[in-house]
Design an enzyme around this catalytic site. Structure first.
Site, PDB file in Angstrom:
ATOM      1  N   PHE A 171       1.220   5.124   0.770  1.00  0.00           N
ATOM      2  CA  PHE A 171       0.636   6.181   1.595  1.00  0.00           C
ATOM      3  C   PHE A 171       1.305   7.504   1.233  1.00  0.00           C
ATOM      4  O   PHE A 171       2.488   7.515   0.874  1.00  0.00           O
ATOM      5  CB  PHE A 171       0.893   5.916   3.088  1.00  0.00           C
ATOM      6  CG  PHE A 171       0.219   4.684   3.629  1.00  0.00           C
ATOM      7  CD1 PHE A 171       0.734   3.417   3.386  1.00  0.00           C
ATOM      8  CD2 PHE A 171      -0.927   4.788   4.400  1.00  0.00           C
ATOM      9  CE1 PHE A 171       0.121   2.275   3.894  1.00  0.00           C
ATOM     10  CE2 PHE A 171      -1.560   3.655   4.922  1.00  0.00           C
ATOM     11  CZ  PHE A 171      -1.026   2.395   4.657  1.00  0.00           C
ATOM     12  N   THR A 216       0.857  -1.193   0.000  1.00  0.00           N
ATOM     13  CA  THR A 216       0.000   0.000   0.000  1.00  0.00           C
ATOM     14  C   THR A 216       0.885   1.233   0.000  1.00  0.00           C
ATOM     15  O   THR A 216       1.870   1.292   0.735  1.00  0.00           O
ATOM     16  CB  THR A 216      -0.957   0.007   1.203  1.00  0.00           C
ATOM     17  OG1 THR A 216      -1.775  -1.164   1.131  1.00  0.00           O
ATOM     18  CG2 THR A 216      -1.867   1.225   1.182  1.00  0.00           C
TER      19      THR A 216
HETATM   20  O1  PRE Z   1      -7.394  -0.764   7.787  1.00  0.00           O
HETATM   21  C1  PRE Z   1      -6.216  -0.471   7.898  1.00  0.00           C
HETATM   22  O2  PRE Z   1      -5.450  -1.061   8.654  1.00  0.00           O
HETATM   23  C2  PRE Z   1      -5.690   0.597   7.064  1.00  0.00           C
HETATM   24  O3  PRE Z   1      -4.667   1.143   7.387  1.00  0.00           O
HETATM   25  C3  PRE Z   1      -6.412   0.955   5.807  1.00  0.00           C
HETATM   26  C4  PRE Z   1      -5.933   0.220   4.579  1.00  0.00           C
HETATM   27  C5  PRE Z   1      -6.528   0.870   3.314  1.00  0.00           C
HETATM   28  O4  PRE Z   1      -7.216   1.875   3.381  1.00  0.00           O
HETATM   29  O5  PRE Z   1      -6.267   0.367   2.227  1.00  0.00           O
HETATM   30  C6  PRE Z   1      -4.484   0.306   4.472  1.00  0.00           C
HETATM   31  C7  PRE Z   1      -3.725  -0.714   4.054  1.00  0.00           C
HETATM   32  C8  PRE Z   1      -4.286  -2.000   3.638  1.00  0.00           C
HETATM   33  O6  PRE Z   1      -4.256  -1.973   2.236  1.00  0.00           O
HETATM   34  C9  PRE Z   1      -5.680  -2.177   4.077  1.00  0.00           C
HETATM   35  C10 PRE Z   1      -6.384  -1.171   4.582  1.00  0.00           C
END
Ligand code: PRE
Length: 433
Positions: free
Chosen positions: A311, A309
């Site tokens: 950020f 992911t």
């Molecule tokens: O729910 C979490 O733990 C988050 O940080 C959110 C979140 C997202 O929004 O995509 C972040 C990373 C992962 O891909 C899954 C969920």
């Protein structure tokens, strides 16, 4: 508070927080500006950059979330309580510690989880008073402790005081109101795609992207101690996490059970623990298992080991762009003559050998539909879009400046969301794969 909400179009039910009350009146903030770096916007306005110290944002070392108690007391954070849910679990009358779940008898080893020591997420109603400013950088993220976003905040700013927020919008506002110094928010995932909400919020708010971090996301299937996979008839998590594990859940683990979406992964773990749900598993991190007293039933359950992911780090002021290390720049633009401008914009970068790393389009909210003729009579011709582009160059690079000058000629709206150092951390697949 959480309550059960109807199924979404992809057949996942949501456990959503009840609507937040209206925000308290906002505090107006003033801050000094310097004129080192420029950011274009539709009105050709110039916004200024922070000094390098603020700009760097403190890439130091250490742990996340120190002084949480201080933070809580100074902000009077409201505890968001989960509503106890009717469980599919029946207790046997006589034997003290025996529970029957889905017809299976099991030892009742529910731990007493005291998550009261963990910081509760900020809500929209918490956004009026700015707390005393400590030495640590305060970084807002969406979710509760144990969320991947908290880990991303820790990767971006290792010494920071991580501040949980119940919504993305709250994280934006926390920075705008000086309650936090930075926000760290997910924008895209290698399996699940873009997090559109944050693209829309980037446009609606005036924060600047000052950095990015890419976080390998390693999901675990969590349940209360003593609960076995066979007892599970529901899996809950953030919709992205459910999507990232869909194949593994069904094909490898044989969990063809109900999926339900919640606000964040760690929130799902907290929900299972707080309600003693013995028929429900959560998809979340190993840290969430530890924080909420859950067992890891399966580890590394994401469908692809390259589950990453991305950020972005947001601040009130932009950083001074540099050319001594790889930089990325994010822009958003629109054109009132439709989408034909896209080719011209992209060629402005191609001619200068500037690589694009991302293109995203979102509906143009103020002008959603373009009509057939100029008199605005007739049927809808096509939708209007805002285009988001990330390219690999710094705004201090003449090529990028020339490309943007050209783009500005083609477009009716152009805003630089930020020019920031690229995350160059070498990537390696998740532990198990
Ligand atoms: O729910 C979490 O733990 C988050 O940080 C959110 C979140 C997202 O929004 O995509 C972040 C990373 C992962 O891909 C899954 C969920």
């Amino acid at each position: 508070m959480q309550s059960l909400a109807p199924s979404s179009s992809i057949g996942i039910k949501s456990i959503m927080r009840s609507p937040s009350p209206l925000p308290n009146p906002r505090r107006r903030v003033n801050f000094s500006v310097q004129s080192a770096a420029r950011s274009f916007d539709s009105n050709q306005s110039v916004s200024a950059a922070a000094p390098p110290s603020a700009a760097a944002g403190g890439f130091t070392s250490g742990g996340v979330g120190k002084n949480r108690a201080d933070w809580q007391s100074s902000c009077a954070i409201l505890a968001s309580k989960v509503v106890s849910q009717q469980q599919n679990t029946e207790k046997t009358g006589g034997a003290d510690n025996i529970t029957v779940v889905n017809g299976h008898r099991t030892l009742d080893l529910v731990p007493v989880v005291d998550s009261n020591n963990l910081p509760k997420p900020l809500t929209i109603t918490d956004l009026s008073p700015a707390p005393m400013h400590g030495a640590q950088l305060r970084v807002a993220y969406q979710g509760v402790p144990g969320a991947y976003s908290e880990a991303a905040a820790g990767k971006a700013y290792p010494e920071c005081d991580a501040i949980p927020c119940d919504q993305f919008e709250v994280a934006f506002q926390a920075v705008e109101l000086w309650i936090a110094d930075r926000a760290v928010l997910p924008v895209e995932n290698s399996l699940g795609g873009s997090i559109h909400r944050n693209y829309d919020l980037l446009l609606r708010h005036r924060l600047h992207i000052v950095g990015e971090v890419q976080l390998p996301v390693h999901h675990c299937l969590l349940a209360l101690p003593g609960v076995r996979k066979e007892y599970i008839n529901r899996v809950i998590s953030h919709p992205q996490a459910l999507a990232q594990c869909e194949l593994t859940l069904t094909k490898k683990l044989g969990l063809n059970v109900t999926r339900e979406a919640v606000d964040d992964t760690a929130g799902a773990a907290e929900f299972v623990a707080a309600n003693g749900l013995r028929d429900t598993a959560a998809i979340a991190s190993a840290r969430a298992a530890e924080l909420y007293g859950l067992n890891i039933l399966a580890d590394g359950i994401q469908d692809d080991s390259s589950n990453i992911t991305r950020f972005v780090m947001l601040a009130r002021e932009p950083i001074i762009p540099r050319t001594d290390r790889p930089f990325k720049t994010s822009i958003v633009f629109a054109h009132d003559k439709g989408t034909s401008v896209l080719f011209k914009v992209l060629s402005a970068f191609a001619f200068r050998n500037i690589s694009l790393t991302k293109i995203e389009s979102r509906p143009h909210r103020n002008r959603p539909i373009r009509l057939v003729d100029d008199a605005n009579v007739g049927t809808a011709k096509h939708f209007e879009y805002m285009f988001y582009v990330d390219f690999e160059a710094s705004m201090a690079d003449v090529r990028a400046q020339n490309a943007l000058a050209e783009v500005q000629e083609f477009t009716s709206f152009l805003r630089v969301l930020g020019s920031y150092p690229m995350d160059m951390t070498p990537w390696s697949p998740s532990r198990d794969d």
